[in-house]
Write an enzyme that holds these catalytic residues in place. Structure first.
Site, PDB file in Angstrom:
ATOM      1  N   ASN A 212       3.878  10.522  -5.309  1.00  0.00           N
ATOM      2  CA  ASN A 212       2.546  11.073  -5.530  1.00  0.00           C
ATOM      3  C   ASN A 212       2.024  11.676  -4.236  1.00  0.00           C
ATOM      4  O   ASN A 212       2.727  11.710  -3.219  1.00  0.00           O
ATOM      5  CB  ASN A 212       1.594   9.992  -6.067  1.00  0.00           C
ATOM      6  CG  ASN A 212       1.523   8.793  -5.149  1.00  0.00           C
ATOM      7  OD1 ASN A 212       1.085   8.893  -4.008  1.00  0.00           O
ATOM      8  ND2 ASN A 212       1.964   7.639  -5.641  1.00  0.00           N
ATOM      9  N   GLY A 275      -5.180  -3.782  -1.343  1.00  0.00           N
ATOM     10  CA  GLY A 275      -4.162  -2.934  -1.941  1.00  0.00           C
ATOM     11  C   GLY A 275      -4.633  -1.497  -2.020  1.00  0.00           C
ATOM     12  O   GLY A 275      -5.249  -1.085  -3.003  1.00  0.00           O
ATOM     13  N   ALA A 277      -2.457   1.153  -1.345  1.00  0.00           N
ATOM     14  CA  ALA A 277      -1.330   2.044  -1.620  1.00  0.00           C
ATOM     15  C   ALA A 277      -1.435   2.657  -3.013  1.00  0.00           C
ATOM     16  O   ALA A 277      -1.967   2.038  -3.942  1.00  0.00           O
ATOM     17  CB  ALA A 277      -0.017   1.271  -1.491  1.00  0.00           C
ATOM     18  N   ASP A 281       3.453   3.749 -10.995  1.00  0.00           N
ATOM     19  CA  ASP A 281       3.378   2.841 -12.143  1.00  0.00           C
ATOM     20  C   ASP A 281       4.736   2.625 -12.801  1.00  0.00           C
ATOM     21  O   ASP A 281       4.981   1.561 -13.383  1.00  0.00           O
ATOM     22  CB  ASP A 281       2.405   3.400 -13.187  1.00  0.00           C
ATOM     23  CG  ASP A 281       0.971   3.401 -12.696  1.00  0.00           C
ATOM     24  OD1 ASP A 281       0.602   2.463 -11.958  1.00  0.00           O
ATOM     25  OD2 ASP A 281       0.217   4.330 -13.041  1.00  0.00           O
ATOM     26  N   LYS A 291      24.065  12.832  -7.812  1.00  0.00           N
ATOM     27  CA  LYS A 291      23.047  13.813  -8.138  1.00  0.00           C
ATOM     28  C   LYS A 291      23.123  14.221  -9.606  1.00  0.00           C
ATOM     29  O   LYS A 291      24.197  14.529 -10.121  1.00  0.00           O
ATOM     30  CB  LYS A 291      23.213  15.050  -7.244  1.00  0.00           C
ATOM     31  CG  LYS A 291      22.179  16.132  -7.509  1.00  0.00           C
ATOM     32  CD  LYS A 291      22.418  17.340  -6.609  1.00  0.00           C
ATOM     33  CE  LYS A 291      21.423  18.458  -6.940  1.00  0.00           C
ATOM     34  NZ  LYS A 291      21.665  19.656  -6.108  1.00  0.00           N
ATOM     35  N   ASP A 310       2.910  -4.823 -11.022  1.00  0.00           N
ATOM     36  CA  ASP A 310       1.518  -4.543 -10.654  1.00  0.00           C
ATOM     37  C   ASP A 310       1.205  -5.399  -9.429  1.00  0.00           C
ATOM     38  O   ASP A 310       0.882  -6.577  -9.540  1.00  0.00           O
ATOM     39  CB  ASP A 310       0.589  -4.886 -11.818  1.00  0.00           C
ATOM     40  CG  ASP A 310      -0.827  -4.394 -11.591  1.00  0.00           C
ATOM     41  OD1 ASP A 310      -1.270  -4.385 -10.425  1.00  0.00           O
ATOM     42  OD2 ASP A 310      -1.496  -4.025 -12.568  1.00  0.00           O
ATOM     43  N   ILE A 311       1.310  -4.789  -8.255  1.00  0.00           N
ATOM     44  CA  ILE A 311       1.233  -5.559  -7.010  1.00  0.00           C
ATOM     45  C   ILE A 311      -0.118  -6.249  -6.864  1.00  0.00           C
ATOM     46  O   ILE A 311      -0.198  -7.452  -6.610  1.00  0.00           O
ATOM     47  CB  ILE A 311       1.510  -4.649  -5.797  1.00  0.00           C
ATOM     48  CG1 ILE A 311       2.930  -4.089  -5.878  1.00  0.00           C
ATOM     49  CG2 ILE A 311       1.297  -5.417  -4.492  1.00  0.00           C
ATOM     50  CD1 ILE A 311       3.265  -3.088  -4.789  1.00  0.00           C
ATOM     51  N   ILE A 312      -1.198  -5.506  -7.041  1.00  0.00           N
ATOM     52  CA  ILE A 312      -2.524  -6.065  -6.789  1.00  0.00           C
ATOM     53  C   ILE A 312      -2.864  -7.153  -7.801  1.00  0.00           C
ATOM     54  O   ILE A 312      -3.437  -8.194  -7.452  1.00  0.00           O
ATOM     55  CB  ILE A 312      -3.593  -4.941  -6.780  1.00  0.00           C
ATOM     56  CG1 ILE A 312      -4.894  -5.446  -6.183  1.00  0.00           C
ATOM     57  CG2 ILE A 312      -3.808  -4.364  -8.146  1.00  0.00           C
ATOM     58  CD1 ILE A 312      -4.868  -5.556  -4.683  1.00  0.00           C
ATOM     59  N   LYS A 343     -11.435  -2.196 -14.204  1.00  0.00           N
ATOM     60  CA  LYS A 343     -10.265  -2.624 -13.435  1.00  0.00           C
ATOM     61  C   LYS A 343     -10.562  -3.883 -12.627  1.00  0.00           C
ATOM     62  O   LYS A 343      -9.704  -4.759 -12.488  1.00  0.00           O
ATOM     63  CB  LYS A 343      -9.813  -1.486 -12.510  1.00  0.00           C
ATOM     64  CG  LYS A 343      -8.507  -1.752 -11.790  1.00  0.00           C
ATOM     65  CD  LYS A 343      -8.045  -0.511 -11.027  1.00  0.00           C
ATOM     66  CE  LYS A 343      -6.715  -0.744 -10.338  1.00  0.00           C
ATOM     67  NZ  LYS A 343      -6.250   0.470  -9.603  1.00  0.00           N
TER      68      LYS A 343
END
Length: 408
Positions: A212, A275, A277, A281, A291, A310-312, A343
């Protein structure tokens, strides 16, 4: 509120093409909470007008030692006593030579002789002038006299030459000023802070990945602000091109899985986890060993993606005796406050910072940001909106709010 509110910077501008960057230097210093007054040499006014710098600083610009009105009260001495720090940017070869020899033939050189506060100088000139032995002798004299040199950088020059002599970028100059104005924090080893920053990269094959637009600037600004507050800071960073903030321990990762492993390892001994970062997802169900080739007989390519951890939410779900105070981020494009509240509740966070990334001037890649801050209280939630400001200033606000929520 910026941490350096009320600090006073006297900016000297001399006659170089880089004088146009002085406008941004003033803006950044003001965003950090500093008061700024400007003194210009006669030559500097050929490159940028006093009116421009007056509008940005909010203070009259001084240009002459022989101003009858200002000098009725010994204005140059008052200016010298007013400043917490003197910064000259740009500093030409001529000005450096006059300062090195103790000359006082205009307002800027005179007040530098009369000023006993810290002084910083950002040279700017042609590469041959910078390399000349006379200039090198003069800059050595200034360093021996206590001046702190910032730069110069090397690269393309206005005259067409390439080499050292370019004035450092305004962000680097202001960072040096703010560090000079900020006393070294009292380290607090008990206050462990872990911050994630930047994007993650999820490999598709040996040459491609999903990612991203996150630049990491907000997370790095948070790490710098937390370290300035005395915390012991560990920054878990995805792939970004940013210098590690002073006093911060940095761990570089690539994928969401790598970031999650480091976050889980460090969070149980932290008092505060942020968090920031922009974690992908989804990732490829399995990355190709070689390749992926374009198929000439097909216009489409189907990829199977699976959810990343989901880290957080995982940190927020830790047992109470292992769980830090958890601050999350929400990058939204509409209904920012609404989605932030949802959230905050859904992931069990203690605080959330939500920003609108639909604006090209704010958020991803920008030096500025605006945000909603929402946090839990004994009676529910509280919130505040922070208008557009530098990410450095916003980071200070976020860190101070997060630290205020800690139980000690």
């Amino acid at each position: 509120m910026a941490l350096l509110t009320g600090k006073r910077v006297l900016l000297g501008v001399s006659a170089g093409i880089a004088a146009y960057k002085s406008a941004l230097i003033i803006r950044l210093l003001k965003q950090a909470g500093c008061e700024v007054r400007v003194v210009m040499t006669d030559g500097a006014q050929a490159f940028i007008t006093p009116m421009t710098l007056q509008a940005l600083s909010g203070e009259p610009v001084r240009t002459s030692l022989l101003d009858p009105e200002a000098e009725a009260g010994m204005g140059h001495i008052e200016l010298a006593r007013w400043a917490d720090v003197v910064l000259i940017a740009p500093a030409t070869a001529d000005l450096i030579a006059r300062l090195a020899h103790g000359m006082a033939d205009d307002l800027l050189t005179t007040l530098c002789l009369a000023c006993e506060t810290p002084k910083l100088i950002a040279p700017a000139m042609n590469q041959a002038m910078w390399r000349h032995p006379a200039t090198q002798r003069n800059i050595t004299v200034l360093e021996q006299d206590g001046w702190q040199q910032i730069g110069p950088d090397a690269g393309d020059q206005a005259c067409g030459d390439v080499g050292p002599g370019r004035m450092s970028e305004p962000e680097a100059i202001v960072d040096a000023v703010l560090k000079r104005l900020t006393p070294p924090p009292m380290a607090n080893d008990a206050l462990q802070v872990v911050i994630t920053a930047g994007p993650t990269r999820e490999p598709l094959d040996p040459v491609r990945y999903l990612s991203n637009h996150s630049s990491g600037k907000m997370g790095f600004a948070l790490a710098a602000a937390a370290a300035a507050s005395g915390a012991n800071v560990t920054l878990i960073s995805g792939p970004v091109n940013l210098p590690t903030p002073r006093g911060v321990t940095r761990i570089d990762v690539e994928s969401a899985a790598e970031m999650n492993a480091q976050a889980q390892r460090l969070a149980t001994t932290a008092a505060l986890f942020i968090g920031c970062a922009a974690v992908a997802d989804y990732r490829a169900e399995s990355a190709a060993a070689h390749k992926i080739k374009k198929r000439e007989n097909s216009d489409t390519l189907t990829l199977t993606l699976v959810k990343n951890p989901d880290i957080i939410a995982g940190i927020a779900a830790l047992p109470a005796d292992q769980r830090p105070l958890v601050v999350g981020f929400a990058a939204e494009t509409q209904d920012v406050e609404h989605y932030a509240r949802e959230k905050l509740s859904r992931k069990g966070l203690d605080m959330i910072v939500a920003n609108d990334v639909s604006s090209a001037e704010l958020g991803f890649g920008s030096d500025d940001n605006a945000a909603w801050l929402l946090w839990r209280t004994p009676d529910g939630t509280d919130s505040e909106h922070q208008p557009a400001q530098s990410k450095t200033a916003l980071a200070n606000v976020i860190i101070q709010r997060a630290l205020s929520l800690l139980p000690f």
